[in-house]
Design an enzyme around this catalytic site. Sequence first.
Site, PDB file in Angstrom:
ATOM      1  N   HIS A 211     -34.613  49.287  -8.764  1.00 15.29           N
ATOM      2  CA  HIS A 211     -33.458  49.168  -7.866  1.00 15.29           C
ATOM      3  C   HIS A 211     -32.649  50.462  -7.769  1.00 15.29           C
ATOM      4  O   HIS A 211     -31.784  50.573  -6.893  1.00 15.29           O
ATOM      5  CB  HIS A 211     -32.520  48.040  -8.323  1.00 15.29           C
ATOM      6  CG  HIS A 211     -33.103  46.672  -8.219  1.00 15.29           C
ATOM      7  ND1 HIS A 211     -33.672  46.195  -7.056  1.00 15.29           N
ATOM      8  CD2 HIS A 211     -33.218  45.673  -9.134  1.00 15.29           C
ATOM      9  CE1 HIS A 211     -34.109  44.955  -7.256  1.00 15.29           C
ATOM     10  NE2 HIS A 211     -33.856  44.618  -8.500  1.00 15.29           N
TER      11      HIS A 211
ATOM     12  N   ASP B 283     -42.581  42.432  -9.019  1.00 19.60           N
ATOM     13  CA  ASP B 283     -41.305  41.857  -9.451  1.00 19.60           C
ATOM     14  C   ASP B 283     -40.802  40.904  -8.368  1.00 19.60           C
ATOM     15  O   ASP B 283     -41.014  41.128  -7.178  1.00 19.60           O
ATOM     16  CB  ASP B 283     -40.300  42.994  -9.656  1.00 19.60           C
ATOM     17  CG  ASP B 283     -39.012  42.577 -10.332  1.00 19.60           C
ATOM     18  OD1 ASP B 283     -38.227  41.858  -9.693  1.00 19.60           O
ATOM     19  OD2 ASP B 283     -38.781  42.980 -11.489  1.00 19.60           O
TER      20      ASP B 283
ATOM     21  N   HIS C 238     -37.910  40.500  -7.297  1.00 19.62           N
ATOM     22  CA  HIS C 238     -36.894  41.159  -6.474  1.00 19.62           C
ATOM     23  C   HIS C 238     -37.489  42.394  -5.800  1.00 19.62           C
ATOM     24  O   HIS C 238     -38.289  43.108  -6.403  1.00 19.62           O
ATOM     25  CB  HIS C 238     -35.705  41.592  -7.340  1.00 19.62           C
ATOM     26  CG  HIS C 238     -35.087  40.475  -8.109  1.00 19.62           C
ATOM     27  ND1 HIS C 238     -35.405  40.216  -9.428  1.00 19.62           N
ATOM     28  CD2 HIS C 238     -34.181  39.540  -7.740  1.00 19.62           C
ATOM     29  CE1 HIS C 238     -34.711  39.167  -9.834  1.00 19.62           C
ATOM     30  NE2 HIS C 238     -33.967  38.740  -8.832  1.00 19.62           N
TER      31      HIS C 238
ATOM     32  N   ASP D 236     -40.546  38.591 -13.874  1.00 23.01           N
ATOM     33  CA  ASP D 236     -39.715  37.538 -13.298  1.00 23.01           C
ATOM     34  C   ASP D 236     -40.379  36.852 -12.109  1.00 23.01           C
ATOM     35  O   ASP D 236     -39.821  35.913 -11.532  1.00 23.01           O
ATOM     36  CB  ASP D 236     -38.334  38.071 -12.904  1.00 23.01           C
ATOM     37  CG  ASP D 236     -38.372  39.372 -12.130  1.00 23.01           C
ATOM     38  OD1 ASP D 236     -39.473  39.828 -11.758  1.00 23.01           O
ATOM     39  OD2 ASP D 236     -37.296  39.954 -11.904  1.00 23.01           O
TER      40      ASP D 236
END
Length: 312
Positions: free
Chosen positions: A130, A167, A169, A250
Site C-alpha cells: 500500500h 492479497d 486488498h 488475508d
Amino acid sequence: MPSATRVVGLITHPDCLLHDNGPDHPESPRRIEAIRERLERDVVGAGLGEWVEAPLARDDDILRTHTESHLARLVGLDDLGGGWLDPDTHLGPGSLDAARRAAGAVVLAAEQALGGGGPSFCMTRPPGHHATPSRAMGFCLLSNVAIAAFAAIQRLGAERVLIIDWDVHHGNGTADCVRQEPRIRYVSMHQWPWYPGTGLAEDTGSGNLFHVPRPPGLPADRYVADLMAAVGDAVDGWAPSLVIHSAGFDCMKGDPLGGFTLEPEDLATITHQIASRAAGAGICSALEGGYDPARIAAGASAHVLALAGAGA
C-alpha cells in the site's frame, strides 16, 4: 530429498519483530512468529528451507521507487521517536529498521533468484504493497516488492519483472510505483469493493497493470482460475526474467480483514501454476497481509513447500 525439489531461502531478521503498532493492531509480530514456527517444522525440518538474514535496504534502491521527501519523512519521524503516519499506519522505535529489512529482504531474494540461487520467501514485516512513492498507508511504510522490482531492472540485470499480488486488498502502492514502467507488469486479484478502493479492471496503467477485482464469498476455484487467467494475459508474448509473489495470506477463508475463501491447498496450486507459466524465470515471494496467525502459518507453509517444488 526428491530431485524435483529445491531448498527455499527463508529471509527474515529479528528487527522485523521490533515494529510495534500497539496491542490491538492486527499487524503484529505474532504474524511472523507463527509463520516461523510452522516453517521450522514443515519446511526446514524437511530439508527444504534454510534461514537467511535480511540486509538493510540501500538508500539508492529505496529512492528508485520512493521520493526523497517520503524517505526523509520516515527518517525524521524515526528521529523524533515515532508517531502515526495515517489512522492505521504507525512508525515507532525500531519500525524504520524493520521496514529497511523488509525491503532489503526482497532485493536480496531478487538478486539470488536472478543469479540462479533458487527461490526465496521473505518472512518480514511491515508489509509494503500500500505504500505509494510519496505516502505510507495501510500498515505499509516502504513498497518492498516495488523496490526489489526496480532494483532488479535497473541494477541486477533483469529484463522484465512480473509481480503477482494475491492479497485480499489491492496493492495500490505497488500499482502506483510501477504503472509507468513497461518492463514491470503487475497482476492483482483483490476484493472489491474493499480497502483502499482502487484496482478497477479499467486501470491498466501503461498497459502493464492487470487488475482482477472480485466480490467476497466466491468459490475458491473461481478465484484461482480468474487470477491465473490474468497471469496468462500478462505473460502472453512477454517472458519475465523474475517473478515476485506479493503473498497476502488475508485472501484465505476466515481472515478477519477479508472475505475471500482460499485454503492452503489453493495457494499451493497458484504457486505451482505460476511457476509453470513462468518457466525459466527466477521466483521469489514476500509476505504482505494475513491477520489470523494460525491460518497464515498454514498458508505460508503450503506456499513455501510449493516454491520448493514439493507436491508438484
